[in-house]
Design an enzyme around this catalytic site. Structure first.
Site, PDB file in Angstrom:
ATOM      1  CG  HIS A   1     -17.798 -19.297  28.568  1.00  0.00           C
ATOM      2  ND1 HIS A   1     -19.147 -19.463  28.715  1.00  0.00           N
ATOM      3  CD2 HIS A   1     -17.574 -17.954  28.577  1.00  0.00           C
ATOM      4  CE1 HIS A   1     -19.729 -18.272  28.801  1.00  0.00           C
ATOM      5  NE2 HIS A   1     -18.799 -17.346  28.710  1.00  0.00           N
TER       6      HIS A   1
ATOM      7  CD  GLU B   1     -17.805 -24.081  30.926  1.00  0.00           C
ATOM      8  OE1 GLU B   1     -17.054 -23.119  30.681  1.00  0.00           O
ATOM      9  OE2 GLU B   1     -18.904 -23.954  31.478  1.00  0.00           O
TER      10      GLU B   1
ATOM     11  CB  CYS C   1     -23.385 -20.523  29.747  1.00  0.00           C
ATOM     12  SG  CYS C   1     -22.286 -20.728  28.326  1.00  0.00           S
TER      13      CYS C   1
ATOM     14  CB  CYS D   1     -20.297 -24.206  27.897  1.00  0.00           C
ATOM     15  SG  CYS D   1     -19.164 -22.831  27.618  1.00  0.00           S
TER      16      CYS D   1
HETATM   17 ZN   LIG Z   1     -20.100 -21.138  28.842  1.00  0.00          ZN
END
Ligand SMILES: [Zn+2]
Length: 147
Positions: A71, A73, A99, A102
């Site tokens: 991701h 992040e 999420c 993260c």
């Molecule tokens: Zn994430």
């Protein structure tokens, strides 16, 4: 009052930059961009994608996102691990709400503030951040048409 609106203007500007940065993502299903800002400097950036050295394709033949796609992040945080910077007390700007995976990284990276511009269907990441005392702020991206 004046300083509050100035901060919001700045937050929206960084969110617009993060959304422009998301355009770097070669993922087809979803493009997410993240910036980490500390002391008014962008110290890291990231977008969702496969790890270094892997093919630049996020989805398999069934258009399912590959399990090893990072991701935005996570890419921004791990980029700091290879630099001389520290994310401690920094602000993260991300175009989608983080999420839970993260959110854990954000907490452990010492990031104290998260600004995001798009709600994700799951709010458990946001809930975890709040629980850890991270300031979470939702701002609209004025460059995008909202329904
Ligand atoms: Zn994430």
């Amino acid at each position: 009052m004046e300083t509050v609106s100035k901060q919001l203007e700045l937050d929206k500007r960084y969110i617009r930059m993060a959304s422009i940065w998301a355009e770097n993502s070669y993922c087809e299903r979803r493009k997410v961009g993240a910036l980490i800002v500390k002391d008014k400097m962008i110290i890291s950036d990231g977008y969702n994608g496969t790890p270094s050295g892997f093919e630049n394709i996020c989805e398999d033949e069934n258009q399912i996102t590959k399990p090893y796609v990072l991701h935005a992040e996570a890419n921004a945080i791990t980029k700091i691990a290879r630099s001389n910077n520290s994310s401690d007390n920094a602000t993260m700007y991300v175009t989608a709400s983080p999420c839970i995976e993260c959110a854990k990284l954000i907490i452990q990276a010492g990031i104290k503030r998260v600004v995001y511009s798009e709600h994700y269907r799951l709010e458990d990441g946001i809930e975890l951040l709040k629980r850890a005392g991270v300031e979470v702020l939702y701002v609209t991206n004025d460059n995008e048409q909202k329904q």
